[in-house]
Design a protein around this motif. Sequence first.
Motif, mmCIF file in Angstrom:
data_model
loop_
_atom_site.group_PDB
_atom_site.id
_atom_site.type_symbol
_atom_site.label_atom_id
_atom_site.label_comp_id
_atom_site.label_asym_id
_atom_site.label_seq_id
_atom_site.Cartn_x
_atom_site.Cartn_y
_atom_site.Cartn_z
ATOM 1 N N LEU A 286 0.871 -1.389 0.214
ATOM 2 C CA LEU A 286 -0.116 0.518 0.015
ATOM 3 C C LEU A 286 0.623 0.874 0.135
ATOM 4 O O LEU A 286 0.003 2.383 0.175
ATOM 5 C CB LEU A 286 -0.805 0.069 1.128
ATOM 6 N N THR A 287 2.133 1.448 -0.146
ATOM 7 C CA THR A 287 2.946 2.179 -0.006
ATOM 8 C C THR A 287 2.942 2.821 -1.459
ATOM 9 O O THR A 287 3.330 2.363 -2.405
ATOM 10 C CB THR A 287 4.445 1.656 -0.263
ATOM 11 N N GLY A 288 2.554 3.835 -1.408
ATOM 12 C CA GLY A 288 2.547 4.951 -3.235
ATOM 13 C C GLY A 288 3.659 5.056 -3.433
ATOM 14 O O GLY A 288 4.909 6.037 -2.849
ATOM 15 N N THR A 289 3.761 4.854 -4.779
ATOM 16 C CA THR A 289 5.106 5.638 -5.676
ATOM 17 C C THR A 289 4.593 6.170 -6.447
ATOM 18 O O THR A 289 5.753 6.907 -7.203
ATOM 19 C CB THR A 289 5.502 3.903 -6.175
ATOM 20 N N TRP A 290 4.106 6.536 -6.985
ATOM 21 C CA TRP A 290 3.345 7.861 -7.620
ATOM 22 C C TRP A 290 2.399 8.420 -7.719
ATOM 23 O O TRP A 290 0.830 8.158 -6.577
ATOM 24 C CB TRP A 290 3.108 7.761 -9.297
ATOM 25 N N GLY A 291 1.857 10.072 -7.316
ATOM 26 C CA GLY A 291 0.962 11.310 -6.965
ATOM 27 C C GLY A 291 0.965 12.271 -6.712
ATOM 28 O O GLY A 291 1.732 12.839 -7.677
ATOM 29 N N PRO A 292 1.718 12.933 -5.467
ATOM 30 C CA PRO A 292 1.451 14.190 -5.679
ATOM 31 C C PRO A 292 2.910 15.017 -5.499
ATOM 32 O O PRO A 292 3.073 16.139 -5.220
ATOM 33 C CB PRO A 292 0.846 14.850 -3.976
ATOM 34 N N TYR A 293 4.035 13.994 -5.729
ATOM 35 C CA TYR A 293 5.813 14.367 -5.674
ATOM 36 C C TYR A 293 6.256 15.320 -6.393
ATOM 37 O O TYR A 293 7.026 15.593 -6.658
ATOM 38 C CB TYR A 293 6.057 12.920 -5.602
ATOM 39 N N ASP A 294 4.661 15.285 -7.493
ATOM 40 C CA ASP A 294 5.068 17.103 -8.558
ATOM 41 C C ASP A 294 4.241 17.830 -8.509
ATOM 42 O O ASP A 294 3.875 18.418 -9.539
ATOM 43 C CB ASP A 294 5.340 15.853 -9.521
ATOM 44 N N GLY A 295 3.684 17.955 -7.608
ATOM 45 C CA GLY A 295 2.978 19.026 -7.694
ATOM 46 C C GLY A 295 1.188 18.519 -7.481
ATOM 47 O O GLY A 295 0.119 19.541 -7.130
ATOM 48 N N ASP A 296 0.672 17.003 -8.717
ATOM 49 C CA ASP A 296 -0.308 17.027 -8.227
ATOM 50 C C ASP A 296 -1.276 16.765 -6.953
ATOM 51 O O ASP A 296 -0.675 16.102 -6.479
ATOM 52 C CB ASP A 296 -0.391 15.631 -9.327
ATOM 53 N N PRO A 300 -1.474 9.501 -3.409
ATOM 54 C CA PRO A 300 -0.324 9.088 -3.546
ATOM 55 C C PRO A 300 -0.848 7.122 -3.662
ATOM 56 O O PRO A 300 -1.751 6.075 -3.290
ATOM 57 C CB PRO A 300 0.557 8.107 -2.969
ATOM 58 N N VAL A 301 -0.264 6.573 -5.555
ATOM 59 C CA VAL A 301 -0.752 5.503 -5.511
ATOM 60 C C VAL A 301 0.263 4.225 -6.360
ATOM 61 O O VAL A 301 1.910 4.945 -6.409
ATOM 62 C CB VAL A 301 -2.131 5.491 -7.070
ATOM 63 N N THR A 302 0.049 3.062 -6.290
ATOM 64 C CA THR A 302 1.105 1.895 -6.014
ATOM 65 C C THR A 302 1.673 1.399 -7.704
ATOM 66 O O THR A 302 0.690 0.357 -8.065
ATOM 67 C CB THR A 302 1.305 1.784 -5.136
ATOM 68 N N ILE A 303 1.952 2.443 -8.313
ATOM 69 C CA ILE A 303 2.073 1.806 -10.207
ATOM 70 C C ILE A 303 3.613 1.610 -10.975
ATOM 71 O O ILE A 303 3.835 0.663 -11.292
ATOM 72 C CB ILE A 303 1.490 2.840 -11.076
ATOM 73 N N ASP A 304 3.573 1.240 -9.390
ATOM 74 C CA ASP A 304 5.600 0.715 -9.734
ATOM 75 C C ASP A 304 6.138 -0.329 -9.065
ATOM 76 O O ASP A 304 5.886 -0.239 -7.480
ATOM 77 C CB ASP A 304 6.915 2.361 -9.499
#
Length: 332
Positions: A286-296, A300-304
């Motif tokens: 459940l650890t997010g790998t993509w999400g608000p890291y670029d300001g969105d 976070p969601v786990t797609i990597d």
Amino acid sequence: MRSSGPTTIIVVIIDALPAHRRARLGTVLCWLAVVPTALWAAVRLLGLDRGPVVQALAFTPYVAGVSVLVLALALALRRWWPAALAALAAVALLGTVAPRALADPQPAAAGPTVRLLTANLLAGTGDARTLVELVRRHQIDVLTVQEFTPDAQGALDQLGLTTLLPHRQLNPEIGTAGSGLYSRWPITDVGVRRNLNGWGFTQAYATVSVPGGPPVRVESAHPSAPYALDQVGAWRADLTAQPPATPDGGLRILAGDFNATLDHSPLRALLRSGYVDAADATGEGLTGTWGPYDGDLIPPVTIDHVLVDHRIAVRSVQVFALPGSDHRPVQA
């Protein structure tokens, strides 16, 4: 003097209704809360990820949490039929999501340890110094990169990645299609595969000669993203075209940006060929790998993912920050 807000007005209107109408309105509101979570659960369980539903399904873990609140609402209002449906939806959603936070038993393995790191560099803008430092600090043996550019290759080489991981199969391209694989150990059977749909992302691959263990086929995975409705077909085709596991043959690892979570049916089908999701296996699913890291402004969601042959034991998974990228590197 404070003016009455909309909430106050609604409450007054509801209180002014006759008792039977208040009860009916409560039932309607309860169903309006329950039905969406029930439909979500049905779509997830039946694998009906089509059209706009594909993007939405990435947020299933959050809906699973909401389903508990919906059940609590139905029970508090004593609406038993909505509560029954809400309970079924909550059980279904939590049953698919909760196991990702629990570590699974690992196969008995007495072979060598391989430390693998995968990172999406966001068209080469991911901070090269941070990535090289991660490789050095965590003694990474194999690195796969996506959205790998000529400038990124130059920066990584200048910072000493050549010394740390001297064996490589690289396909840098301007933009987002490039891919690369670095290894501490010698590699053979190298190549680059281009996904024929969507953005045409490439996937560098090689067979890594692991000292004291069997050779392992590693590929830097990067299927197309379902960022728009007309791209969902390309996304599904790219995921379907990923190399399946070979349970009766050599060991395989797919590591990269899959643009899919475990709630997407094409990724689950790939896992059924004989892979295990490393994060899921270690309770980090459940650890997010993509999400608000670029300001969105999205959760976070786990797609990597790092998908390993089911015969490989996974000891741990960590997720790190990478300045300049909207993805977070995953180490297994």
